[in-house]
Scaffold this motif. Sequence first.
Motif, short mmCIF file in Angstrom:
data_model
loop_
_atom_site.label_atom_id
_atom_site.label_comp_id
_atom_site.label_asym_id
_atom_site.label_seq_id
_atom_site.Cartn_x
_atom_site.Cartn_y
_atom_site.Cartn_z
N GLU A 1 -0.30 -20.24 8.34
CA GLU A 1 -0.47 -19.67 7.02
C GLU A 1 -0.56 -18.19 7.20
O GLU A 1 -1.56 -17.80 7.69
N PHE A 2 0.08 -17.53 6.46
CA PHE A 2 -0.44 -16.08 6.14
C PHE A 2 -0.86 -15.47 4.80
O PHE A 2 -0.45 -16.17 3.81
N LYS A 3 -1.84 -14.81 5.16
CA LYS A 3 -2.37 -14.25 3.84
C LYS A 3 -2.24 -12.74 3.69
O LYS A 3 -2.19 -11.90 4.77
N VAL A 4 -1.92 -12.30 2.43
CA VAL A 4 -1.69 -10.86 2.29
C VAL A 4 -2.79 -10.35 1.52
O VAL A 4 -3.00 -10.95 0.27
N GLY A 5 -3.35 -9.18 1.90
CA GLY A 5 -4.32 -8.67 1.06
C GLY A 5 -3.85 -7.79 0.13
O GLY A 5 -2.69 -7.08 0.35
#
Length: 65
Positions: free
Chosen positions: A4-8
């Motif tokens: 899972e990638f999270k983008v700030g």
Amino acid sequence: MDIEFKVGKRQHDPRHMTSEERVHWQKEMAEDAREYLFSIGQPLVYRKQGHIVAEHRDGRIQIIK
């Protein structure tokens, strides 16, 4: 296992922040990292006065080295 990638989302580019904004942003990032580590059951590990320290969610401080 899924990755899972999270983008700030940042309000300003750090290169264009005032010194006050940068200090606030750095403190906020440190607190976010601390909360994330605690949420996955990991201690916050850092160097303090020449020792490596692990700080746990329950407040325990453990000197590792």
